[in-house]
Every structure is written in structure tokens, then in C-alpha cells.
Scaffold this motif. Structure first.
Motif, mmCIF file in Angstrom:
data_model
loop_
_atom_site.group_PDB
_atom_site.id
_atom_site.type_symbol
_atom_site.label_atom_id
_atom_site.label_comp_id
_atom_site.label_asym_id
_atom_site.label_seq_id
_atom_site.Cartn_x
_atom_site.Cartn_y
_atom_site.Cartn_z
ATOM 1 N N LYS A 49 5.185 3.518 -7.090
ATOM 2 C CA LYS A 49 6.324 2.639 -7.377
ATOM 3 C C LYS A 49 5.876 1.178 -7.444
ATOM 4 C CE LYS A 49 9.721 5.628 -5.083
ATOM 5 N NZ LYS A 49 10.708 5.724 -3.979
ATOM 6 N N ARG A 50 6.809 0.342 -7.945
ATOM 7 C CA ARG A 50 6.574 -1.102 -8.011
ATOM 8 C C ARG A 50 7.820 -1.856 -7.564
ATOM 9 N NH1 ARG A 50 3.494 -1.544 -13.931
ATOM 10 N NH2 ARG A 50 1.497 -0.666 -13.211
ATOM 11 N N TRP A 51 7.586 -3.110 -7.152
ATOM 12 C CA TRP A 51 8.713 -3.966 -6.765
ATOM 13 C C TRP A 51 9.299 -4.680 -7.985
ATOM 14 C CZ3 TRP A 51 5.129 -5.639 -2.364
ATOM 15 C CH2 TRP A 51 5.524 -5.053 -1.158
ATOM 16 N N ARG A 52 10.593 -4.769 -8.018
ATOM 17 C CA ARG A 52 11.291 -5.602 -9.000
ATOM 18 C C ARG A 52 12.493 -6.239 -8.305
ATOM 19 N NH1 ARG A 52 7.126 -5.359 -11.178
ATOM 20 N NH2 ARG A 52 6.606 -4.177 -13.065
ATOM 21 N N PHE A 102 12.272 -0.584 -15.830
ATOM 22 C CA PHE A 102 11.728 -1.833 -15.306
ATOM 23 C C PHE A 102 10.282 -1.674 -14.823
ATOM 24 C CE2 PHE A 102 16.177 -3.528 -13.848
ATOM 25 C CZ PHE A 102 16.598 -3.496 -15.173
ATOM 26 N N TYR A 103 9.789 -0.430 -14.735
ATOM 27 C CA TYR A 103 8.497 -0.166 -14.102
ATOM 28 C C TYR A 103 7.358 -0.892 -14.828
ATOM 29 C CZ TYR A 103 4.520 2.423 -12.191
ATOM 30 O OH TYR A 103 3.319 2.764 -11.581
ATOM 31 N N ARG A 104 7.336 -0.839 -16.139
ATOM 32 C CA ARG A 104 6.211 -1.379 -16.900
ATOM 33 C C ARG A 104 6.428 -2.836 -17.345
ATOM 34 N NH1 ARG A 104 2.796 2.685 -17.575
ATOM 35 N NH2 ARG A 104 3.617 4.825 -17.601
ATOM 36 N N LEU A 105 7.385 -3.489 -16.750
ATOM 37 C CA LEU A 105 7.651 -4.891 -17.115
ATOM 38 C C LEU A 105 6.472 -5.763 -16.700
ATOM 39 C CD1 LEU A 105 9.930 -6.618 -18.378
ATOM 40 C CD2 LEU A 105 10.687 -7.131 -16.050
ATOM 41 N N GLU A 106 5.823 -6.393 -17.650
ATOM 42 C CA GLU A 106 4.576 -7.104 -17.367
ATOM 43 C C GLU A 106 4.779 -8.603 -17.211
ATOM 44 O OE1 GLU A 106 1.889 -6.123 -20.465
ATOM 45 O OE2 GLU A 106 1.697 -4.007 -19.877
ATOM 46 N N GLY A 107 3.760 -9.225 -16.622
ATOM 47 C CA GLY A 107 3.694 -10.676 -16.517
ATOM 48 C C GLY A 107 4.953 -11.314 -15.999
ATOM 49 N N GLN A 154 0.828 -1.198 0.000
ATOM 50 C CA GLN A 154 0.000 0.000 0.000
ATOM 51 C C GLN A 154 0.872 1.262 0.000
ATOM 52 O OE1 GLN A 154 -2.823 -0.181 3.249
ATOM 53 N NE2 GLN A 154 -3.742 -2.113 2.493
ATOM 54 N N LYS A 155 1.924 1.252 0.775
ATOM 55 C CA LYS A 155 2.846 2.394 0.823
ATOM 56 C C LYS A 155 3.498 2.588 -0.555
ATOM 57 C CE LYS A 155 6.961 4.009 3.351
ATOM 58 N NZ LYS A 155 7.883 4.070 2.232
ATOM 59 N N LEU A 156 3.899 1.472 -1.171
ATOM 60 C CA LEU A 156 4.560 1.518 -2.479
ATOM 61 C C LEU A 156 3.613 2.082 -3.537
ATOM 62 C CD1 LEU A 156 7.410 0.468 -3.406
ATOM 63 C CD2 LEU A 156 6.230 -1.541 -4.313
ATOM 64 N N GLU A 158 12.702 -0.948 -5.344
ATOM 65 C CA GLU A 158 11.508 -0.162 -5.669
ATOM 66 C C GLU A 158 11.846 0.735 -6.856
ATOM 67 O OE1 GLU A 158 10.638 1.970 -2.131
ATOM 68 O OE2 GLU A 158 10.179 0.158 -0.943
ATOM 69 N N VAL A 159 11.035 0.632 -7.909
ATOM 70 C CA VAL A 159 11.302 1.441 -9.101
ATOM 71 C C VAL A 159 10.109 2.324 -9.398
ATOM 72 C CG1 VAL A 159 12.867 -0.264 -10.088
ATOM 73 C CG2 VAL A 159 10.454 -0.364 -10.670
#
Length: 810
Positions: free
Chosen positions: A736-739, A762-767, A729-731, A755-756
Motif C-alpha cells: 500500500k501507499r499513503w495518500r 490513487f495508488y500510482r499517482l506520481e510526483g 515499512q508496514k505499509l 492507505e490505498v
């Protein structure tokens, strides 16, 4: 006028002898024909074997004799329909058998079998067959070859007296019948009038002698094959018929084991420029092979490959040979006086050694007479005793165009070397028509196949595959190969021959190829169980072979070194070898390089993405890899893309396993072990020395979750959900997103959950996708980006398939 010669198989059965009748009578409608026949197939061997029984006092000679009588009687009964002709023929044949039986009985009584008697015995095969054929063919008249073929004894062997024979042949055929039927092989001594013969295969020679003496239009050799083949079809399935050969090429192939025609056959007709046509009695419509003086528009440098099994190499060596005139004369004169034929000679330029190739059966005699000849030199130490090495094979590549094509010898030895085959001795004449070499006999089949494939004598290039692992990746790979098999043959001229498939419990192996439609059923068969993978793969000793590892087994990875040492290329989806101790990794790569084979493992990182290949291309072009940033776990990327307010962390892990993204034990992915291995591989490919222990790890699952059983892990996993949700929730609030990122910078490595933000690549890296950023000296300001599917059985299998194709296209 034509001369047609029919071999033993052409008169050996009812079907073949009736085909002979049709062929001859068709030819006789337009011109006179001379038909030369061998004994019925197998009869000459039977005559010799029966004489040996009689010599030893074995009463079974009578049974063998009666079997020969029965065979000829049955043949006559079946093919001669005219009653009078059949009775007359039976009388002639039985008279001959009565004579033969008397000779056998004499040998049996006195236990003596002289050369003269043996020559007389073996002549009966052709005497009998020629009477049968002459009666069968309309207008046929039997002529006795002993009346016009003359020999004399030289060095213990019967040699043709050519001038006298030619004169007698012309006299005998002055009034040419419509069809003259002549027994081949048989002759008469010019001085004693005793029955002699022209040696095994002498029926061909008889036909050639008659054709030359009578200036025939053509000499046709009718046998049981369609003509000269590019190689022995019993060894090489892709061998095919050669349309045209020169006399020289045919002679070279015959001398080195191509048993289509008897070698001396070529000389008499070659002198008169009479073409030879080799045809198949069982397939008369096939054009066969035409042998003549010159071949028009001949582009192929290599026409065929031939071989001689059972070779012994005798080396004559010593310091006294250097610069001394007459040593080689003594060697060859001594062997000639003993009647020993030398079919290959190789001499060092220093003149201190000469190696000669003889047949195994002549080896002991050759060593004995040479040791006797050089006894004084051996006694004084000026020369060494003869050294004989048996169990070898001699191979020859033949083609008149080799002399116009540079690099043939280099390609020959390079091809053999890459297949792990050592050349023990070699010889090439100044005419460059024949390059002969000696190899260990156990490598004969492999040598013939790899050369046939390499010199484009095969219709298709063949790659022989051993596939280990039939799970998700292995199963998909086999399906992809099966579906592409025909397309690759038609479009690429490539045949992917799967010769071995192994699971964890069983293995099936077939050098001719495995049926990929039902391989799983074959693996269940009792005979497929418990086979030793290493021994089966290496023991097959097959050319252009590739071992494909679709497992995650440490034990299988441990076999790579042995396979590479035996010149078997390795393609690995299994990443344990490339990420093992650095010394082992380098040893594998060095062995592959030294052996001229391939160790490829592109799918170790990024499944089907061209990451390793790109790094290698950059380095090979002189670039330097400065930094690698990558998301290398499709499983972890899937997990961190799936996690949401209504999908807790534990559920994302379960979904990853259910959808086939994770290992059966997801802890392997969550522990970062898989990513560490991939990062180690990439770092090594980038040119840095690194071990797995050198990678700094910042994990997101506590160590205690990796202890105990998998069931314990699943029970404990939900306890992490609350913490992950609070952090998520904080992220999310921060955009941001985890990678889970693997990083290498100047050889320093680490893996961590980062965190990006939205501006990061790397943010929009899907699946389950993977992504790699490569910063190099050339790509410094704008790093190179490689992105795509990084997990999944189909994608990984396709990457393995691409590695296979990269080897096939070299």
C-alpha cells in the motif's frame, strides 16, 4: 476644376506651407485650381486674445501684436526667395498690420469691442495668409472673398445668403486664373457691406460654397490628419482612418465632435453630389477619406464613434406637458431665439419630460430663458423648474448600415452596462444612422474604448490586465504573456495590454501598456513605491479590465469585492476569497454575475487542471455531483512519494520546500489547511454550502509542531522520522501507499491520510500530481477522473493564463 482648402496647420509652418505649394502646383498642371486658406495655425485665437487684452487696457496687447508681426515676417523671409516678390509682399502684409494695429489701439483707448469690430479683427488672419500663399504659388492670384461671399444677420449670427453668393461666385470666377487663392472664413454683410465671417471653421464652408457654385469635380480638405478616424486617436490608440463615408455619415460624425471638417461644409456639395476628399498636408501620399453619396459593398454597420465633451442635460418636466400640443415648440423656439443650439433630444413616451443636450457654456442661459418661458406653469406647479445636470459627455455611434443590422442598440447598451457605465439619456432617429447617448463625463474615455473594441472598429480586441504579485507564479505569468504577445495578436486578434504590475511594496501603472522586458527595474524606481493598489486600479477607469491576483495575501483578496463592483473582472490564483466565509463567497459570485463581469479561480484547485470548470460544466448541463475524492496537495503527494528507507520524512519535507512544491512555511501544507480550502471550494462549486470549520480533519503531524517559529519546526521535525519509517515499512509490506485524500459525499467533508492499495486509482499517482474522482448521477458506476500536474509555478501560471484567455474569447 478642383477646390482645395488648407487649414491653419497646413499654412502654420515652413514645412507645411512648402508642402502646400507642391500639392497645389502639381494639381495646377492639369486643371484650374481654387485654393482656400485659413489663417496661420493659432493666429485666429491670438487675434481674439489680443483684442481682449486691448479691451481691458492691458499694455501686453502690443507684445502679442508684435509677436504676430514677427511670425509672419519670418515666414515670408524663409519661403519667398524672389527679392521683388518678397518686398512687395512685405508691403502688403505691413499695410494690413498697420490697419490692425490702429483697430487694436482704438479698442485700447475707448475700452469697447463691438461685434462689428471683433469680426473685422479676426478677418486679418486669412487676409494675411492668403497674400502669402498667393505670392508663394506659381501662377497664384489672390481673390477677395468679401467680394462674393454675402451674409445676413439672423438671431444674432451671420447666415449665408446662398442665392446671391452663388451668383457672385460665378461672376467672380468667370475668367478663371490658373490658381485662385481665396481667404476662407471672411464674408461681407449684404446690406451694410461690413466685414463679417462664417464662424469658426468657416474656411471649410467657404471652400464648399465655391465648389458648389462652380460645379467643381471635387472638394479637397487638406488638414493635419489622414482623414476621418473611427474615433479620436488621442483617446483610442487603435483608431484608424475610414476609407469612405457617405455624406450623412460624415455629417453625423462632424456634428458630434469629429473636428475634421466644419459641419455646414457638407450641405452645399452634397446637393450637387460633389465628392469631398479629406487629405493630410503632412502625408500627401495617404489616400485619405472620400465622402460621397453612396458607398459600394459597405458591410460595416458602424463607421465611427464621435463625442462631445462638456455636455449639460436640461430636463423640462411636468404633468401639464402630457398631451398638450405646443410645449416642445415653445422649448425650441425659446432656445432658438436666444441662439442656443440643441444637439440631442430625448423624450419619454408619456410626454411628461423632455431632456435636451446643450453645451456647458450655453447651460445657464438655456435654463434662464426656459424658466422665463414657463414661469406661469412653474408658479402654479404644473411644471417644475428646469433641472440641469452638467459634467456629462455625449457619444454617438454612426453608420448608415445600422438600419439593416438588428441588435445594434442592444449590443451598445449591453457593452456599456458590463463596463459599469450608466446611460443617462439616449436618442435614435428613425433613419437609424446615429445612436446618441449621454454618460457621466468621467466615463467618456472608457466608453469610447469599450465601444470601439466591441464593434470591431479596432484591429485588435484589447484586454487590460492588472497583475498583482511578481513572485514565482506572477513572474512566470508575465513571462508567458510576453512570449505569447505577438502570437496572440496575429493569430487571435487579441492584445493583452498589461497596464498595471504590483508587488508587495510597489506598483507601476500605464494605460498604454508596460514594458514587460524590464518591469522589475521599473518597480524599483522611487516613484513606484507606496502606491495604493485599489485606488490606482479603480482610478484608471479603463475598459475591458481584469485584475489578476498571483499572491496568497488576505489583504489583496479583500479587494475583490470593490473591483467587481467597479466592473473589473477578477482572476485569482489566491484561494483565500473562494474559501472564505460562504456569505462572502456568494456575494463575490453574485456581484460578478450582476455586473456582467467575471470572477474566476480555476487554479485555486489543481493548478492548471480543469477541475472547477468541469464541475461547473457538469452542473450547468443538469448533472448532480454526489461525491468527490481527491488528492489535492501536490506538496503532500510529493512527500509521500519520496519517503523511503533512505529518505526519512523530515528530508522529504525539506526537499519539497527546496524544489518549490511547498509554501515557504511548509506547516501550511502539513496542517492540511491548503487541502481544506481546496475541498471547500470544490464542495461549493458542486452546489453545497460548507465552511472550512465544517471539514473533519485527520492529520498526521501532532498539533505542537505547528506552534512556535519555522526554525523551531525544522529542529523538531526529525523526531517524527522513526515513527514514520516504522509505519512505512508496514505499509510497504502490505503493498500500500499513503495518500492525503479530501472527500466530499452529499455535502459532508473530511480530509485524512489514507492507505490505498494497488487497485485504487490513487495508488500510482506520481510526483506532485493531483487527481480528482467525480461521482455524479451520470458518472455513477464509473466516476470521472481528472489527473495531472497539480503544483508548480509554470503550471499554475499557465492555468491563470487560460482563465485570462477564457475571458478574452467571450
Amino acid at each position: 476644376m478642383k477646390v482645395l482648402k488648407f487649414g491653419g496647420t497646413s499654412v502654420g509652418s515652413v514645412k507645411s506651407i512648402l508642402s502646400l505649394k507642391k500639392i497645389v502646383e502639381t494639381e495646377a498642371r492639369t486643371q484650374p485650381v481654387v485654393v482656400v486658406v485659413s489663417a496661420l495655425g493659432g493666429i485666429t485665437d491670438k487675434l481674439i486674445a489680443t483684442s481682449q487684452m486691448a479691451l481691458k487696457g492691458d499694455d501686453k496687447w502690443r507684445e502679442e501684436f508684435d509677436a504676430m508681426v514677427t511670425r509672419h515676417h519670418q515666414m515670408i523671409d524663409t519661403i519667398i526667395t524672389d527679392d521683388k516678390k518678397r518686398v512687395d509682399l512685405f508691403n502688403k502684409v505691413d499695410q494690413l498690420f498697420d490697419q490692425l494695429k490702429s483697430i487694436y489701439y482704438g479698442v485700447y483707448l475707448i475700452h469697447d469691442l463691438s461685434k462689428k469690430t471683433e469680426d473685422a479683427i479676426v478677418s486679418y488672419g486669412e487676409r494675411l495668409s492668403s497674400n502669402i500663399v498667393a505670392t508663394l504659388i506659381k501662377g497664384g492670384k489672390r481673390m477677395n472673398s468679401r467680394d462674393f461671399i454675402r451674409t445676413e444677420k439672423k438671431n444674432g449670427k451671420h447666415r449665408l445668403v446662398a442665392d446671391l453668393t452663388n451668383q457672385l461666385v460665378r461672376e467672380a470666377f468667370k475668367d478663371m486664373p490658373e490658381v485662385a487663392v481665396v481667404p476662407g472664413f471672411i464674408s461681407r454683410d449684404k446690406d451694410t457691406s461690413e466685414t463679417t465671417n462664417l464662424g469658426r471653421g468657416g474656411s471649410d464652408y467657404t471652400a464648399a460654397i465655391i465648389a458648389a457654385a462652380l460645379d467643381a469635380e471635387v472638394l479637397e480638405i487638406w488638414t493635419d490628419v489622414d482623414g476621418f478616424m473611427t474615433a479620436d486617436p488621442r483617446v483610442i490608440k487603435t483608431a484608424y482612418t475610414i476609407n469612405e463615408l457617405s455624406y450623412i455619415e460624415a455629417m453625423e460624425l462632424c456634428n458630434f465632435g469629429a473636428k475634421v471638417i466644419y459641419p455646414p461644409t457638407i450641405y452645399p456639395v452634397c446637393v450637387k453630389n460633389i465628392p469631398i476628399k479629406v487629405k493630410n498636408t503632412f502625408n500627401p501620399e495617404h489616400p485619405g477619406t472620400l465622402i460621397k453619396d453612396h458607398i459600394e459593398n459597405d458591410q460595416k454597420p458602424i463607421k465611427g464613434i464621435s463625442s462631445i465633451k462638456g455636455t449639460t442635460l436640461i430636463t423640462v418636466t411636468g404633468l401639464s406637458m402630457v398631451g398638450v400640443i405646443g410645449v416642445n415648440r415653445r422649448i425650441f423656439t425659446t432656445l432658438a431665439n436666444k441662439g442656443i443650439s440643441v444637439f440631442m433630444v430625448s423624450q419619454a413616451s408619456s410626454e411628461n419630460s423632455t431632456s435636451i443636450g446643450v453645451r456647458d457654456e450655453d447651460a445657464a442661459d438655456a435654463v434662464e430663458v426656459l424658466n422665463d418661458e414657463f414661469a406661469k406653469e412653474i408658479e402654479t406647479g404644473a411644471m417644475f423648474p428646469m433641472h440641469a445636470e452638467s459634467g456629462l459627455a455625449t457619444i454617438a455611434i454612426v453608420g448608415e448600415n445600422m438600419k439593416h443590422t438588428p441588435g445594434i442598440a442592444g449590443k451598445l447598451f449591453g457593452t456599456l452596462g458590463r463596463s459599469g457605465i450608466s446611460v443617462i439619456a439616449c436618442a435614435q432617429g428613425a433613419s437609424e444612422t446615429n445612436i446618441s447617448f449621454v454618460v457621466d463625463g468621467k466615463f467618456l474615455r472608457k466608453s469610447l474604448n469599450v465601444l470601439h473594441d466591441s464593434f470591431f472598429l479596432s484591429e485588435y480586441k484589447v484586454l487590460n490586465l492588472f497583475i498583482c504579485g511578481v513572485g514565482t507564479v506572477g513572474g512566470k505569468l508575465i513571462e508567458q504573456i510576453r512570449s505569447q504577445y505577438e502570437t496572440l495578436m496575429q493569430r487571435n486578434g487579441l492584445k493583452l495590454n498589461v497596464v498595471g504590475i504590483a508587488s508587495s511594496k510597489a506598483g507601476i501603472y500605464d494605460r498604454d501598456g508596460i514594458d514587460l522586458e524590464n518591469y522589475r527595474e521599473l518597480l524599483k524606481a522611487p516613484e513606484a513605491q507606496g502606491k495604493n493598489l485599489r485606488d490606482e486600479v479603480i482610478g484608471m477607469n479603463i475598459f475591458n479590465s481584469v485584475f489578476v491576483d498571483c499572491t496568497a495575501s488576505k489583504d489583496i483578496a479583500a479587494l475583490y469585492q470593490s473591483f467587481l463592483e467597479h466592473n473589473i473582472s477578477v482572476i485569482a490564483a489566491n484561494k483565500l476569497a473562494a474559501s472564505s466565509d460562504y456569505a462572502n463567497y456568494m456575494k463575490l459570485k453574485k456581484t460578478a454575475r450582476d455586473r456582467g463581469v467575471w470572477f474566476r479561480y480555476e487554479t485555486n484547485v489543481g493548478a492548471g487542471l480543469p477541475i472547477i470548470g468541469t464541475i461547473n460544466d457538469l452542473r450547468n448541463s443538469g448533472d448532480k455531483i454526489l461525491k468527490i475524492e481527491a488528492v489535492l496537495s501536490g506538496t503532500l503527494n510529493f512527500i509521500f512519494n519520496e519517503i523511503a528507507a533512505d529518505v526519512p520524512f523530515s528530508e522529504t519535507v525539506r526537499r519539497a520546500k527546496e524544489q518549490g512544491y511547498s509554501e515557504p512555511d511548509p506547516r501550511i501544507d502539513l496542517s492540511g489547511t491548503d487541502v481544506v480550502r481546496k475541498l471547500v471550494i470544490l464542495t461549493r462549486e458542486a452546489g453545497y454550502k460548507v465552511e472550512q470549520a465544517d471539514v473533519e480533519k485527520h492529520l498526521f503531524v501532532p498539533n505542537e509542531y505547528f506552534e512556535g517559529s519555522v526554525d523551531d519546526f525544522w529542529k523538531k521535525l526529525p523526531a517524527l522520522d522513526a515513527d514514520f519509517e516504522a509505519r512505512r515499512q508496514k505499509l510497504e509490506a502490505e503493498g500500500k501507499r499513503w495518500r492525503f485524500v479530501a472527500t466530499m459525499e452529499n455535502g459532508v467533508t473530511n480530509v485524512a491520510l489514507r492507505e490505498v492499495d494497488i487497485n485504487h486509482p490513487f495508488y500510482r499517482l506520481e510526483g506532485s500530481n493531483n487527481i480528482v474522482l467525480l461521482t455524479t448521477e451520470r458518472y455513477k458506476e464509473y466516476p470521472m477522473l481528472i489527473q495531472g500536474y497539480g503544483a508548480g509555478a509554470s503550471v499554475t501560471a499557465a492555468g491563470v493564463f487560460a482563465n485570462i484567455m477564457s475571458i478574452a474569447n467571450i
